[in-house]
Write an enzyme that holds these catalytic residues in place. Structure first.
Site, short mmCIF file in Angstrom:
data_model
loop_
_atom_site.label_atom_id
_atom_site.label_comp_id
_atom_site.label_asym_id
_atom_site.label_seq_id
_atom_site.Cartn_x
_atom_site.Cartn_y
_atom_site.Cartn_z
N THR A 140 0.75 -1.13 0.06
CA THR A 140 -0.17 0.02 0.06
C THR A 140 0.86 1.56 -0.14
O THR A 140 0.76 2.19 -0.75
CB THR A 140 -0.72 -0.08 1.08
OG1 THR A 140 -1.86 -0.90 1.17
CG2 THR A 140 -1.59 1.36 1.47
N TYR A 141 2.07 1.14 0.85
CA TYR A 141 2.96 2.48 0.96
C TYR A 141 3.52 2.60 -0.58
O TYR A 141 3.59 3.60 -1.14
CB TYR A 141 3.79 2.39 1.77
CG TYR A 141 4.66 3.55 2.07
CD1 TYR A 141 4.54 4.60 2.61
CD2 TYR A 141 6.17 3.37 1.69
CE1 TYR A 141 5.25 5.77 2.70
CE2 TYR A 141 6.96 4.28 1.85
CZ TYR A 141 6.60 5.64 2.38
OH TYR A 141 7.56 6.37 2.41
#
Length: 289
Positions: free
Chosen positions: A148-149
């Site tokens: 996600t990051y």
């Protein structure tokens, strides 16, 4: 060009960068979500050093517009914008809820867009400016448990590629800073999955992210050069370079990953220039070395 706004000024990269700029004679304003609470001591230290602090939440358009306007007013103008505010995330990708993913993107991607929409009318009107962005080495590659990051930083990189070209004709140069992992409070505020039922389905593998994170912490502890001060030094070095001759991407890493990312960046640089040359618009890249 001495008037600087830093978003996320109280964070791991923001504070040392602000202090270094102030020591170098720059006028600095910076944003925090709140002056009180965990930021109170840092805000007091920064103000004592000469920084101007504005409260601003990059996830809210009205707050961002007001905060940027306040910073410009207190500085008496704006020459340099450092898009530094961000949030991290960590965990098995399937376990990350869409809402948690959306929150990470709201800060790291849409947050930058809100700040840019608030600041760019001023920079375009004066016909000159420098915009810096905090990205990441894993905004170039993806590693397990940071999906996600990484996705948010990949998105940031794409947006900045466009800003680089679209703003060049207005005299606004763009610089991405790509740090490796650093021992900062970033790791204390990670968005992590909360789906215990799905996590149980991963069995023994569910313990791997925590073990991996512990290993990273040990590596960082053993690498004293890998510290947030390297980002401050990079910002100072970039701003010391002549206008229009700064590199578009700068890798900051001392754990051995950096050279490979730089090699990747060099190839992409050549590909991008070739593609834009074929379309007859290569001059849109001219505000970077």
């Amino acid at each position: 060009m001495k008037k600087v706004m830093i978003t996320g000024i109280a964070g791991g990269f923001g504070k040392p960068t602000a202090l270094a700029l102030l020591a170098g004679g720059y006028d600095v304003a910076g944003s925090v979500r709140s002056r009180s609470g965990k930021n109170a001591a840092t805000v007091a230290e920064l103000e004592a050093a000469g920084a101007k602090i504005v409260e601003m939440d990059v996830t809210e358009a009205v707050s961002t517009e007001r905060g940027v306007a306040d910073a410009i007013s207190q500085l008496g103008g704006l020459d340099i914008l450092f898009n530094n505010a961000g949030i991290g995330s960590y965990g098995i990708q399937e376990l990350m809820s869409p809402d948690d993913m959306a929150h990470v993107f709201d800060v790291n991607v849409m947050g930058v867009q809100r700040v840019m929409r608030a600041a760019l009318p001023h920079l375009r009107a004066q016909g000159r400016g420098t915009v810096l962005y905090t990205s990441s080495l894993i905004g170039r590659i993806a590693t397990p448990f940071y999906g996600t990051y990484s996705a948010s930083k990949w998105a940031l990189e794409a947006i900045v590629e466009c800003y680089r070209t679209e703003l060049s004709g207005f005299g606004i140069e763009s610089c991405l800073i790509e740090p490796g992992a650093m021992p900062t409070a970033f790791f204390d505020g990670l968005v992590t999955p909360k789906d215990a039922a799905r996590e149980a389905e991963y069995g023994d593998f569910a313990a791997v992210p925590a073990m991996s994170n512990a290993g990273l912490a040990q590596m960082l502890k053993a690498t004293p050069m890998q510290r947030p001060e390297r980002i401050a030094e990079t910002v100072i070095a970039l701003l010391d370079m002549p206008f229009g001759e700064k590199p578009f991407r700068t890798v900051v890493d001392h754990v051995g990953v950096g050279p490979e990312i730089k090699r990747y960046n060099d190839v992409l640089h050549d590909v991008t220039r070739t593609v834009l040359t074929n379309f007859g618009i290569a001059e849109m890249l001219d505000l970077n070395a």
